[in-house]
Design a protein around this motif. Structure first.
Motif, PDB file in Angstrom:
ATOM      1  N   LEU A 210       0.874  -1.179   0.000  1.00 22.47           N
ATOM      2  CA  LEU A 210       0.000   0.000   0.000  1.00 22.47           C
ATOM      3  C   LEU A 210       0.908   1.225   0.000  1.00 22.47           C
ATOM      4  CD1 LEU A 210      -2.447  -1.288   2.773  1.00 22.47           C
ATOM      5  CD2 LEU A 210      -2.865  -1.303   0.305  1.00 22.47           C
ATOM      6  N   ASP A 215      -4.399   3.971  -1.957  1.00 25.56           N
ATOM      7  CA  ASP A 215      -4.278   2.511  -1.761  1.00 25.56           C
ATOM      8  C   ASP A 215      -4.838   2.110  -0.398  1.00 25.56           C
ATOM      9  OD1 ASP A 215      -2.936   2.347  -4.168  1.00 25.56           O
ATOM     10  OD2 ASP A 215      -0.940   2.104  -3.289  1.00 25.56           O
ATOM     11  N   TRP A 219      -8.252  -0.145   0.660  1.00 22.58           N
ATOM     12  CA  TRP A 219      -8.074  -1.373   1.446  1.00 22.58           C
ATOM     13  C   TRP A 219      -8.955  -1.370   2.697  1.00 22.58           C
ATOM     14  CZ3 TRP A 219      -4.949  -1.601   6.182  1.00 22.58           C
ATOM     15  CH2 TRP A 219      -4.748  -2.896   6.653  1.00 22.58           C
TER      16      TRP A 219
END
Length: 297
Positions: A210, A215, A219
């Motif tokens: 990540l 990102d 997630w």
């Protein structure tokens, strides 16, 4: 300072010095009566142990932290990650622990918020219903004290008119006023009315690195959760060069919702009531050698 600043971000705000309410009573049910007595803040580990890729070997113990911050038997509140070694999965930890002293064993009143495997919703559980330790993993921002009654700051803020969340607002007010001088605070506040945006980390750590905030946000699992939510903020007005997470707040409730607080989603109706205290000391424990600023909010 806080009252003046809050009025720029909320329709109504009031800050006063009061006797700390008995936090062992509803709705808190903490294992200590107050947040007073040698107040201090500990920033343990850090986000770089979680992302871009997890370092699962990073496991800590709140009883050890209490000794490290020179307050064995401390009452600790805050926000951190649960130990995946103990749980077998990744989860949010809402630490509420009266650490062990020479005379008494630890009393763990913490909660864990994880993704419910059954319906992908929030599963909030009392830590002690399954586990007997005081471990956590990767990172935590902790406010510690002797857990005594005493004078605290009572902070009331209703009807958010500005962009900032309650915790960011408090932190930025302090930063603006005190400048270079770092001021740390911790304690507890209740979102009494309204709803809030809360995240819970997925049970599986990310297989792909990540590398950006985008990102990380893709997630994480985000939820809108309803009041009353009992929150535990740890705030430092500015980082004096210790690679701190300057604000971090986790929350729990009596209705099965909890996790990492971002902001309220009902600005007009929201009501905040907090009991906070400035800290006297800051401890930085196991600071990551390699660092970055991704995923800090």
């Amino acid at each position: 300072v806080l009252q003046k600043g809050l009025k720029e971000n909320f329709a109504d705000a009031q800050v006063s010095v009061v006797d700390c309410p008995d936090l062992s009573q509803e709705p808190f049910n903490f294992p200590a009566k107050g947040i007073c007595g040698k107040p201090r803040i500990a920033d343990v580990g850090g986000v770089p142990y979680l992302i871009p890729v997890v370092q699962k070997e990073k496991v800590y113990d709140l009883n050890t932290v209490a000794k490290d911050i020179e307050l064995p038997g401390a009452f600790i509140l805050g926000a951190g990650a649960a130990s995946s070694k103990i749980l077998g999965v990744n989860a949010e930890l809402i630490p509420i622990v009266q650490t062990k002293s020479e005379k008494k064993p630890a009393v763990n009143g913490s909660y864990i918020a994880q993704i419910n495997p059954a319906d992908k919703g929030c599963l909030l559980e009392k830590y002690s219903s399954k586990y007997t330790d005081c471990e956590f993993g990767l990172l935590a921002n902790l406010y510690a004290s002797e857990g005594q009654p005493g004078k605290v700051l009572e902070v009331k803020a209703n009807g958010r008119t500005g962009e900032l969340n309650f915790v960011s607002c408090l932190r930025q007010i302090l930063e603006k006023h005190y400048g270079e001088k770092p001021v740390g605070m911790g304690g507890t506040f209740i979102i009494q009315k309204g709803k809030a945006k809360i995240h819970i980390m997925p049970p599986e750590f990310s297989a792909c690195p990540l590398n950006t905030d985008e990102d990380v946000n893709n997630w994480l699992k985000f939820f809108e959760m309803k009041a009353p939510l009992i929150c535990q903020p740890v705030i430092v007005s500015r980082d004096p060069g210790f690679d701190l997470r300057v604000e971090h707040t986790h929350c729990f409730s009596q209705h099965g919702e909890g996790g990492h607080y971002h902001h309220d989603t009902s600005p007009e109706s929201v009501q905040y009531l907090g009991y906070l205290l400035p800290a006297e000391l800051l401890f930085r424990i196991d600071r990551p050698q390699e660092t970055h600023l991704v995923g800090r909010d």
